[in-house]
Scaffold this motif. Structure first.
Motif, short mmCIF file in Angstrom:
data_model
loop_
_atom_site.label_atom_id
_atom_site.label_comp_id
_atom_site.label_asym_id
_atom_site.label_seq_id
_atom_site.Cartn_x
_atom_site.Cartn_y
_atom_site.Cartn_z
N LEU A 18 0.33 3.56 4.43
CA LEU A 18 0.96 2.72 3.41
C LEU A 18 2.06 1.86 3.99
CD1 LEU A 18 1.20 5.22 0.40
CD2 LEU A 18 -0.50 3.44 0.79
N LYS A 19 2.73 2.32 5.02
CA LYS A 19 3.82 1.58 5.62
C LYS A 19 3.30 0.48 6.56
CE LYS A 19 7.41 5.12 5.42
NZ LYS A 19 8.34 5.98 6.21
N ASN A 20 2.18 0.70 7.20
CA ASN A 20 1.72 -0.20 8.26
C ASN A 20 0.53 -1.09 7.87
OD1 ASN A 20 3.63 0.92 10.08
ND2 ASN A 20 2.25 2.64 10.44
N LYS A 21 -0.15 -0.79 6.78
CA LYS A 21 -1.35 -1.54 6.38
C LYS A 21 -1.10 -2.28 5.06
CE LYS A 21 -3.80 0.18 9.80
NZ LYS A 21 -4.34 -0.64 10.92
N THR A 22 -1.95 -3.31 4.84
CA THR A 22 -1.89 -4.05 3.56
C THR A 22 -3.18 -3.95 2.76
OG1 THR A 22 -2.61 -6.06 4.70
CG2 THR A 22 -0.24 -5.74 4.46
N ASP A 23 -4.28 -3.55 3.42
CA ASP A 23 -5.56 -3.36 2.73
C ASP A 23 -5.69 -1.89 2.39
OD1 ASP A 23 -8.07 -3.40 1.69
OD2 ASP A 23 -9.10 -3.91 3.56
N TYR A 24 -5.50 -1.57 1.12
CA TYR A 24 -5.48 -0.17 0.70
C TYR A 24 -6.82 0.32 0.19
CZ TYR A 24 -0.56 -1.43 0.85
OH TYR A 24 0.65 -1.90 1.26
N THR A 25 -7.86 -0.52 0.34
CA THR A 25 -9.18 -0.12 -0.13
C THR A 25 -9.86 0.85 0.83
OG1 THR A 25 -10.22 -2.03 0.94
CG2 THR A 25 -9.49 -2.30 -1.34
N LEU A 26 -9.31 1.04 2.03
CA LEU A 26 -9.94 1.91 3.03
C LEU A 26 -9.31 3.30 3.07
CD1 LEU A 26 -10.30 -0.65 5.97
CD2 LEU A 26 -12.01 0.02 4.27
N ILE A 27 -8.45 3.62 2.11
CA ILE A 27 -7.82 4.96 2.06
C ILE A 27 -8.87 6.00 1.69
CG2 ILE A 27 -6.08 6.36 0.91
CD1 ILE A 27 -4.50 3.81 0.41
N GLN A 28 -8.90 7.12 2.44
CA GLN A 28 -9.82 8.21 2.10
C GLN A 28 -9.32 8.93 0.84
OE1 GLN A 28 -8.79 8.05 5.49
NE2 GLN A 28 -10.66 6.95 6.03
N ALA A 29 -10.25 9.47 0.09
CA ALA A 29 -9.91 10.17 -1.15
C ALA A 29 -9.14 11.45 -0.84
CB ALA A 29 -11.16 10.49 -1.94
N PRO A 30 -8.13 11.79 -1.62
CA PRO A 30 -7.40 13.05 -1.40
C PRO A 30 -8.31 14.27 -1.50
CG PRO A 30 -6.19 11.61 -2.88
CD PRO A 30 -7.53 11.00 -2.69
#
Length: 821
Positions: A355-367
């Motif tokens: 979250l601190k280093n990226k701007t495209d948050y669509t590639l976050i793995q599901a919790p």
């Protein structure tokens, strides 16, 4: 009523409407010519009217979320509403990137052409072959190549190249211009269907459309404008039906129905495919993460299994498991819990760093991948992905500085703050749980340490195997879940009615419009010409024009009549021309000065310029008076250009000029005209000073003497508009006749006589309208009671000549010219 008449007269002075319509009638031949040419051209243009086809499809844009999972359990998140999706879909359909994808997919830059009688047609999917271009190689650009089917297996390509060994090319893979090497002159080569064509200027594969094709057919193809095709299909028509709904109607029109159908259907398929890939993007990235973890876990499991096998082969401890299973089971459970807690802590650390280093948050793995079931974390991550997707979608249709992006970015930062707080509190709880778990693990490990070394080793290996197997099974289950989610995802784009050939014949531009345009243009050209001619026409064309231009009265109208000489009244005393002059003779009685000292009358005949009929009028007017029994003398007072002698066939060697210089007496210059009561006095030789002679006292004495001897004296004078001679002669005249010739005398020429009339420099002056071509030719009824031209009385009452043919006219003109010479 008088004001209306003034307005009409004023308008007529500016533009002669009647003359305008007369000119239109006279240009009938031009109407026929222009309309004929226009109709021929319209027929020619109609052969080029192409049939326009129309194709359309219906698609639906919906929120098709996965029904098997909630946002807390699933690997996907619901990212937007239907309205935004419809707007995004419309923008995507019209985008350049999407048009490029469809053009590339269908290779629409290849033009199939069938030669026609009038024009070439688009033969897409009408040829017995397909052309598949190799987009990784450059192609010859724009050059037509002829393809001829020789038989079932072979075809021939041919074209003509210039003397330049290179030509323009285009690389459709790189989408840029280039050059290709080409042969020179005529080129022809045979190829086999299905074999790759690898030439410096052509790299393609041509295959038969069916198993059996007709031979002998010839077609053309070329590689055309890539960007032109892209820009054309960017203009696809999209409408919401009904308006505001999530159902879109895609429609195109063009000259090839199948090309339109393929584009619309392929466009929907590619957008549907892209939408599904976007929806599966989260699941795919999760699967990739699980797959990479499975590889590592599988290696660890194999290592543990190998260690256990090796230990069993060396040890004889057969009942170690049963004796110490309770200790090992408890420790194994604790280790699995420890690994799970560490995985969660590791996920939180990676999430925070991402979250601190990226701007495209669509590639976050599901919790849920690491077993995090905390609702606040899952909901926050889902919300963050939703906002990120929404920002991406709006970038298609909005500028980067749009206010909505600032609002979305504020929401994203707010959600990130919430996630940071949740991560901090969750990590605190997990660390506390981990510490308690480590205490339990230490207690169990203390009990195990009391066992023999061999048993401790075996239990360790067994425990490690159980932990690795458990982790492997968990990842396998998560992967199966991700695959299920991916399989259950469906695109938000659903095709209701695909584009299809329903047998519609297409539409053609109404060919009658071209004929109508041809008729309108054919009519407008002559009408415009007539209008221009009327505007530019500065001539007097009808007796009524005289009334508008001068206050001087019109005393008579004389028509046109073909005759070899000017002696019409003498030769044809019953003609309409003779009646015209009789009418003028009668009208002259009302304008004479009744108080004149002499019983005789002097009539001066003049005009604006030469050629308006002064001599003609003088001769025939004198003849009319002579026929009525009056002693008449015709005097040629035009000392500059004498003409009377020519008609009477008398030598002009002695006349007025001789008398005025006192070379002879008055009796010497008087000659007989060859008919009773008519004498002639010719002008005589042309003197060097005609004006001075006419202004001399002797000229007045001559006229006064003639008044004593004759009843009527007809003076043929020079033009009043050119010289001052006539003005001097007018002092001796009882009446003056001013000749106006139809279509010859200009309107401005009357300004001189009008000015002199207003100044009273001339008296008893009247106009005679001469050479009227035909009765009613200019559309006027005169109402003067005069005879003129072809029929004041007509119908057998007059001795008129039959209309001569152009041959007779030419012969008569030549004879007259010969006599003059």
């Amino acid at each position: 009523m008088e004001e209306e008449d003034k307005d009409v007269n004023s308008l007529s002075g500016i533009f002669d409407v009647r003359q305008f319509f007369v000119k239109i009638i006279r240009l009938w031949w031009l109407f026929l010519l222009c309309i004929g040419i226009g109709m021929c051209y319209a027929y020619y243009k109609n052969q080029f009217i192409k049939t326009v086809y129309y194709a359309s499809s219906l698609i639906s844009i919906k929120d098709n979320s996965n029904p098997l999972f909630t946002s807390n359990q699933s690997l996907t998140f619901n990212w937007g509403g239907t309205t935004d999706k419809v707007t995004t879909a419309i923008v995507q359909f019209k985008s350049r990137t999407h048009a490029e994808s469809v053009v590339d997919e269908l290779q629409y830059y290849i033009n199939y052409i069938k030669e026609g009688e009038y024009y070439n047609t688009d033969a897409y999917k009408q040829t017995p072959f397909y052309i598949y271009a190799d987009s990784s190689k450059p192609q010859l650009y724009g050059k037509l190549i002829r393809i001829k089917v020789l038989d079932q297996d072979y075809f021939e390509l041919s074209t003509n190249f210039s003397d330049n060994p290179t030509a323009r090319g285009f690389h459709y893979g790189l989408k840029k211009n280039t050059t290709v090497n080409t042969p020179t002159g005529d080129w022809k080569q045979q190829f086999k269907f299905g074999d790759s064509i690898k030439l410096p200027f052509l790299n393609a594969l041509i295959e038969k459309r069916g198993k059996k094709i007709a031979t002998g057919g010839e077609w053309l193809f070329n590689f055309g404008n890539y960007w032109g095709q892209v820009n054309r299909y960017k203009g696809i028509s999209i409408s919401q039906e009904p308006e505001g709904s999530s159902i879109l109607k895609l429609s195109l029109s063009g000259g090839n129905k199948q090309r339109l159908i393929d584009y619309i259907n392929t466009s929907s398929v590619l957008l549907e495919r892209g939408e599904l890939e976007r929806k599966n993007k989260f699941a795919v990235s999760t699967i990739k993460y699980i797959d990479s973890s499975l590889v590592l876990q599988e290696q660890a499991l194999k290592t543990s299994e190998q260690d256990m096998k090796e230990f069993r082969d060396k040890s004889q401890m057969l009942d170690a498991v049963s004796q110490n299973s309770d200790f090992n089971k408890r420790l194994t459970e604790f280790e699995i819990q420890k690994r799970g807690i560490n995985s969660k802590l590791n996920y939180y650390d990676k999430l925070k760093s991402y979250l601190k280093n990226k701007t495209d948050y669509t590639l976050i793995q599901a919790p849920s991948v690491v077993g995090i079931q905390e609702g606040s974390i899952s909901a926050a991550v889902g919300r963050l992905i939703t906002l990120s997707e929404e920002r991406k979608r709006r970038e298609f249709a909005m500028r980067q500085d749009a206010p909505i992006f600032k609002e979305i970015d504020r929401d994203i930062n707010a959600v990130k703050d919430i996630i940071y707080e949740n991560i901090s509190s969750s990590k605190s709880l997990l660390n506390s749980e981990l510490n308690q778990l480590l205490v339990q693990i230490n207690k169990v490990e203390t009990q195990i340490k009391k066992l023999p070394k061999e048993q401790q080793e075996f239990l360790r290996i067994q425990r490690q195997f159980a932990i690795d197997q458990n982790a492997y099974n968990v990842f396998k289950a998560k992967r199966a879940e991700a695959e299920l989610v991916k399989a259950a995802n469906v695109s938000d784009i659903f095709v209701i009615d695909e584009a299809k050939d329903t047998g519609s014949p297409g539409t053609r531009k109404d060919s009658n419009i071209n004929y109508l345009i041809a008729i309108l243009i054919g009519l407008s050209i002559p009408i415009s010409l007539a209008f221009v001619l009327t505007i530019l026409d500065n001539y007097i064309n009808a007796p009524k024009d005289v009334e508008k231009l001068s206050k001087i009265p019109l005393i008579g109208v004389v028509g046109k009549m073909d005759h070899p000489t000017n002696l019409i009244v003498r030769d044809k005393p019953k003609s309409t021309i003779a009646e015209s002059f009789r009418g003028i003779r009668s009208s002259l009685h009302f304008i004479y000065d009744q108080d004149s000292l002499h019983g005789s009358r002097t009539i001066m005949v003049t005009s604006s310029v030469s050629g308006e009929g002064k001599t003609f009028t003088s001769i025939n007017l004198a003849t009319v008076f002579a026929l009525s029994g009056k002693r008449t003398v015709l005097v040629g007072m035009d000392l500059r250009k004498p003409k009377i002698f020519d008609d009477f066939e008398i030598e002009n060697d002695l006349g007025v000029s001789n008398y005025l210089v006192n070379d002879c007496s008055l009796n010497d210059i008087i000659r007989s005209a060859g008919m009773e009561n008519l004498d002639i006095i010719l002008s005589g030789p042309v003197p060097p000073n005609p004006s001075e002679l006419i202004m001399s006292r002797r000229a007045g004495e001559m006229i006064e003497q003639l008044k004593k001897d004759y009843d009527y004296i007809i003076l043929d004078t020079p033009p009043l508009g050119l010289v001052a001679d006539a003005l001097e002669i007018a002092k001796h005249a009882d009446a003056s006749l001013y000749l106006i010739r139809q279509g010859y005398t200009k309107r401005g020429m009357l300004d001189v006589v009008n000015e002199k009339f207003d100044r009273k420099e001339v008296k008893n002056i009247s106009f005679v309208f001469n050479y009227l071509n035909e009765r009613g030719k200019y559309g006027y009824g005169y109402g003067y009671g005069y005879g003129y031209g072809y029929g004041a009385y007509g119908n057998g009452y007059h001795e008129n000549d039959q209309k001569k043919s152009w041959v007779n006219k030419l012969a008569g003109f030549a004879e007259k010219l010969f006599k003059r010479k």
